[in-house]
Enzyme design. Structure first.
Site, PDB file in Angstrom:
ATOM      1  N   ASP A 106       0.848  -1.198   0.000  1.00  0.00           N
ATOM      2  CA  ASP A 106       0.000   0.000   0.000  1.00  0.00           C
ATOM      3  C   ASP A 106       0.881   1.245   0.000  1.00  0.00           C
ATOM      4  O   ASP A 106       2.041   1.191   0.423  1.00  0.00           O
ATOM      5  CB  ASP A 106      -0.880   0.035   1.257  1.00  0.00           C
ATOM      6  CG  ASP A 106      -1.793  -1.177   1.335  1.00  0.00           C
ATOM      7  OD1 ASP A 106      -2.131  -1.735   0.276  1.00  0.00           O
ATOM      8  OD2 ASP A 106      -2.147  -1.565   2.463  1.00  0.00           O
TER       9      ASP A 106
HETATM   10  N1  URA Z   1      -1.041  -5.970   4.076  1.00  0.00           N
HETATM   11  C1  URA Z   1      -1.570  -4.728   4.041  1.00  0.00           C
HETATM   12  O1  URA Z   1      -2.595  -4.458   4.642  1.00  0.00           O
HETATM   13  N2  URA Z   1      -0.929  -3.795   3.303  1.00  0.00           N
HETATM   14  C2  URA Z   1       0.229  -4.013   2.646  1.00  0.00           C
HETATM   15  O2  URA Z   1       0.771  -3.109   2.022  1.00  0.00           O
HETATM   16  C3  URA Z   1       0.769  -5.312   2.700  1.00  0.00           C
HETATM   17  C4  URA Z   1       0.107  -6.284   3.431  1.00  0.00           C
END
Ligand code: URA
Length: 238
Positions: A106
């Site tokens: 993310d």
């Molecule tokens: N899980 C999440 O919630 N976000 C990420 O970026 C990676 C794993």
């Protein structure tokens, strides 16, 4: 072993079209073994070839495999909407070689991100069949409790997921921090699992993928390095 024309070599490394690369060569911008080469039709053995372009030394690489310590506020998508792409942290020619993230983090998640232009490697690393463990350190809004850890280990049900998802391992690191190891890579998985278990993730960092540890790479945020042979083997076999 493979011999190629110099303009083709530069093109394969992402420095532009063959015509553009031939012009760079003709303009005297490329040197090999300390000498300027102006004939783009000379062939060179690509294995281990080093060339200098605009004063910078590059080693020929058939494929690129790298690890990036991703900072917050960079997007993994090809067409980012609110933040710059992670590709903007790499040399410009890597985008032309179609280097892309192996899976996604993310925009606000930091830490270890693999990137490559080798489709087979990307596919193998992303395959759910391989069960590659990924280690995350999550900071939580509410204190971490033994009940929270137990719920994440036994499995939580996420909207849109037919079966419940469980952490491979999970342990408290601090009052508001836990380390969680997952083998799947579902959308927002850590954040959604924490929410489903009754807490809220306020920060997330990936520290390890398949035995490759971010700490061992000694990269500051925003820095990257090529993976060496041993690290690639660890990822593909481990
Ligand atoms: N899980 C999440 O919630 N976000 C990420 O970026 C990676 C794993």
């Amino acid at each position: 072993m493979s011999k190629q024309h110099l303009d083709r070599i530069l093109q394969s490394q992402g420095f532009g079209t063959r015509k553009w690369c031939a012009e760079l060569i003709a303009d005297g911008e490329v040197s090999i073994n300390g000498g300027v080469v102006t004939d783009s039709r000379i062939t060179f053995e690509t294995n281990g070839l080093q060339f200098t372009l605009f004063g910078e030394v590059w080693t020929y690489r058939e494929h690129i495999y790298l690890a990036l310590n991703k900072p917050a506020d960079y997007e993994c998508s090809r067409k980012p909407s609110h933040h710059p792409r992670v590709l903007s942290l790499l040399p410009e020619q890597f985008a032309l070689r179609d280097v892309q993230p192996v899976g996604r983090l993310d925009h606000d998640t930091t830490g270890l991100l693999l990137m490559s232009d080798d489709g087979a490697f990307i596919h193998a690393q992303s395959s759910p069949k391989r069960h590659i463990p990924k280690v995350y350190v999550a900071t939580t809004h509410d204190p971490v409790t033994p009940q929270l850890v137990a719920k994440l280990l036994s499995g939580v049900k996420l909207h849109d997921e037919p079966a419940s998802l469980a952490a491979v391992t999970c342990r408290m690191v601090d009052t508001h921090q836990l380390e969680i190891v997952l083998e799947q890579g579902k959308y927002h998985q850590v954040k959604r699992m924490l929410a489903a278990a009754g807490n809220h993730c306020t920060a997330l960092r990936r520290t390890e993928i398949g035995g490759l540890k971010l700490n061992a790479l000694r990269l500051a945020e925003g820095e990257w390095c090529y993976l060496n042979e041993a690290q690639r083997i660890l990822l593909t076999t481990g």
